[in-house]
Design an enzyme around this catalytic site. Structure first.
Site, PDB file in Angstrom:
ATOM      1  N   LYS A  91       0.854  -1.193   0.000  1.00 39.19           N
ATOM      2  CA  LYS A  91       0.000   0.000   0.000  1.00 39.19           C
ATOM      3  C   LYS A  91       0.880   1.229   0.000  1.00 39.19           C
ATOM      4  O   LYS A  91       2.007   1.189   0.493  1.00 39.19           O
ATOM      5  CB  LYS A  91      -0.872   0.014   1.258  1.00 39.19           C
ATOM      6  CG  LYS A  91      -2.075   0.914   1.178  1.00 39.19           C
ATOM      7  CD  LYS A  91      -3.117   0.348   0.231  1.00 39.19           C
ATOM      8  CE  LYS A  91      -4.507   0.679   0.632  1.00 39.19           C
ATOM      9  NZ  LYS A  91      -5.463  -0.354   0.251  1.00 39.19           N
ATOM     10  N   ASP A 107      -7.140   3.837  -4.885  1.00 33.46           N
ATOM     11  CA  ASP A 107      -7.595   3.737  -3.492  1.00 33.46           C
ATOM     12  C   ASP A 107      -8.263   5.081  -3.170  1.00 33.46           C
ATOM     13  O   ASP A 107      -8.747   5.752  -4.082  1.00 33.46           O
ATOM     14  CB  ASP A 107      -6.379   3.438  -2.593  1.00 33.46           C
ATOM     15  CG  ASP A 107      -6.768   2.864  -1.240  1.00 33.46           C
ATOM     16  OD1 ASP A 107      -6.966   1.644  -1.136  1.00 33.46           O
ATOM     17  OD2 ASP A 107      -6.899   3.627  -0.273  1.00 33.46           O
TER      18      ASP A 107
HETATM   19  N1  GLU Z   1      -7.373  -0.242  -3.063  1.00 34.82           N
HETATM   20  C1  GLU Z   1      -8.155  -1.437  -3.179  1.00 34.82           C
HETATM   21  C2  GLU Z   1      -8.130  -2.202  -1.875  1.00 34.82           C
HETATM   22  O1  GLU Z   1      -7.885  -1.658  -0.839  1.00 34.82           O
HETATM   23  C3  GLU Z   1      -7.779  -2.252  -4.397  1.00 34.82           C
HETATM   24  C4  GLU Z   1      -6.399  -2.796  -4.390  1.00 34.82           C
HETATM   25  C5  GLU Z   1      -5.989  -3.438  -5.714  1.00 34.82           C
HETATM   26  O2  GLU Z   1      -6.788  -3.552  -6.618  1.00 34.82           O
HETATM   27  O3  GLU Z   1      -4.815  -3.780  -5.786  1.00 34.82           O
HETATM   28  O4  GLU Z   1      -8.424  -3.362  -1.835  1.00 34.82           O
END
Ligand code: GLU
Length: 440
Positions: A126, A166
């Protein structure tokens, strides 16, 4: 000296906002506390617990960007890579003026467990930038994104670490990232690195169905829950906190099933209408105004009033740690389904469970995004474009399968669903570590 945009952002406080992120507690410590029960339940090998207790890599980059007025501003960017035993690091990039390292560490670890639980061959990561995007023009956001991507350099890559949208980022952000990365790797490799990010626009090589994927996954969990409980979704009352990608698609898809959205809130304020709020019209209002506040089809209410509304289902789909003891005591719903990552304090969850509220945890129900990201990554690898119905059909099957696995596990072990979800993920990670060992 660094002068990122958080100073400008704090000049414009949100109406009726909860406390700022830094007053909510250390998210990584809370994440660690959440998983402890599952570690005990599966009797996790202490060596493996030790490995998973910290991210593998924590990267902070400070980078300059030229603003529209010709001056330079410094920005702070993060990428935390929690674990990659099951596949490349994977997870979103968020833009928020209070972004911080402990938050990224928690969010990155949740991605590891999300992928492990749903058997997606990805690890967890992240990141993001400490910036309030509302304070910047589109061209400034483009330059911030491109320079951030350049600063990360080879710390991301389609076989190494794959960002996605996100909070406050979207398909456009991902397309800028992809384009920048493509230009860094050189002409010959351009097309082979399309999968460096997911959640791109379909035009740029993204997947059909990715935009609505997280909301669709949330709704599949609600549908399974309703089926198990013999609960009729038609005419039921729903409250939703957050009306970004997850909240707005959840609202739209739930209303197609006859559910009535009676309350919505976001950083700008809270609104309610016992007759129902039209999610499409509200979506148009939010696109124009950036918040649900001021929507003509509902009355303005306070945050406390929102949490006390008589409803059946609550979907937190905003930021982390919005549901504390006070909110848990106030909630009158039958179920809470976590569209956001980490919206609930452990103490608040205890209160909800004691009240008989079913809590469907984030790593189970908000994983539609990363699941379809996996499909996008596969399509990029194979130079394919799958049809929407195919993508969404696979997503539905995967969500429902995992939901039933968690239900069975929780029943067999007599534990709450969050513990069951982590436990299943931990068992998969443990099996992999046992087989592979560690190097050297
Ligand atoms: N940001 C989204 C999550 O928290 C998607 C993450 C992704 O697709 O890699 O799951």
């Amino acid at each position: 000296m660094s002068t990122d945009s958080s100073a400008k952002a704090s000049a414009k406080p949100a109406a009726d906002a909860a406390t700022s992120l830094k007053d909510r507690g250390n998210l990584f410590e809370i994440a660690t506390k959440q998983i402890d029960k599952a570690i005990k339940l599966v009797n996790l090998d202490p060596d493996i617990a030790q490995i998973l207790a910290q991210p593998k890599n924590e990267l902070i980059v400070n980078f300059p960007v030229r603003m529209d007025n010709g001056k330079i501003s410094m920005f702070k960017g993060y990428r935390v890579q929690h674990n990659n035993i099951l596949g490349p690091y994977k997870g979103g990039m968020r833009y928020h003026h209070e972004a911080n390292l402990d938050e990224m560490k928690a969010l990155a670890s949740w991605m590891t467990f999300k992928s492990a639980l749903h058997e997606i061959p990805f690890g967890g990561g992240k990141g993001g930038v400490k910036v309030d995007p509302r304070q910047h023009s589109k061209s400034e956001l483009e330059r911030i994104t491109r320079r951030f991507t350049a600063a990360l350099g080879s710390n991301i890559g389609p076989e190494f670490d794959i960002p996605a949208p996100d909070v406050n980022t979207n398909a456009q952000t991902m397309v800028w990232m992809m384009d920048t990365y493509m230009n860094i790797v050189g002409a010959g490799d351009r097309n082979s690195v399309r999968g460096v990010v997911t959640g791109k626009s379909v035009t740029a090589g993204g997947s059909h169905g990715r935009a609505e994927a997280t909301g669709a996954g949330v709704v599949h969990c609600i549908t399974e829950w309703a089926k198990d409980k013999g609960f009729n979704l038609d005419g039921c009352h729903v409250i939703i906190q957050g009306f970004g990608n997850v909240g707005s698609y959840t609202a739209r898809l739930l209303s197609q099933k006859g559910a009535v959205i009676i309350g919505v809130g976001d950083v700008g304020g809270y609104i309610a209408n016992p007759e129902g709020i039209n999610p499409h019209k509200l979506g148009e209002h939010v696109s124009k105004n950036g918040t649900v506040a001021g929507y003509k089809g509902a009355a303005k209410i306070g945050r406390d009033e929102f949490f006390g509304l008589e409803a059946d289902i609550f979907v937190p789909a905003a930021l982390e740690l919005e549901v504390g003891v006070k909110e848990a005591n106030a909630l009158k719903v039958k179920m809470m389904v976590e569209g956001a990552n980490g919206p609930t304090y452990p103490e608040a969850e205890d209160i909800l469970l004691a009240k008989g509220v079913d809590v469907i945890p984030d790593i189970l129900c908000n994983s539609g995004g990363v699941i379809v990201s996996y499909y996008e990554w596969l399509q990029n690898k194979r130079s394919e474009q799958w049809e929407t119905a195919d993508v969404l059909g696979r997503l539905e099957k995967r969500m429902k399968q995992t939901y039933q696995q968690v239900r069975q596990y929780a029943t067999a072990k007599k534990c709450d669903w969050r513990t069951a979800s982590y436990a299943i993920g931990l068992e998969r990670l443990q099996a992999c570590y046992k087989e592979r060992g560690i190097f050297p």
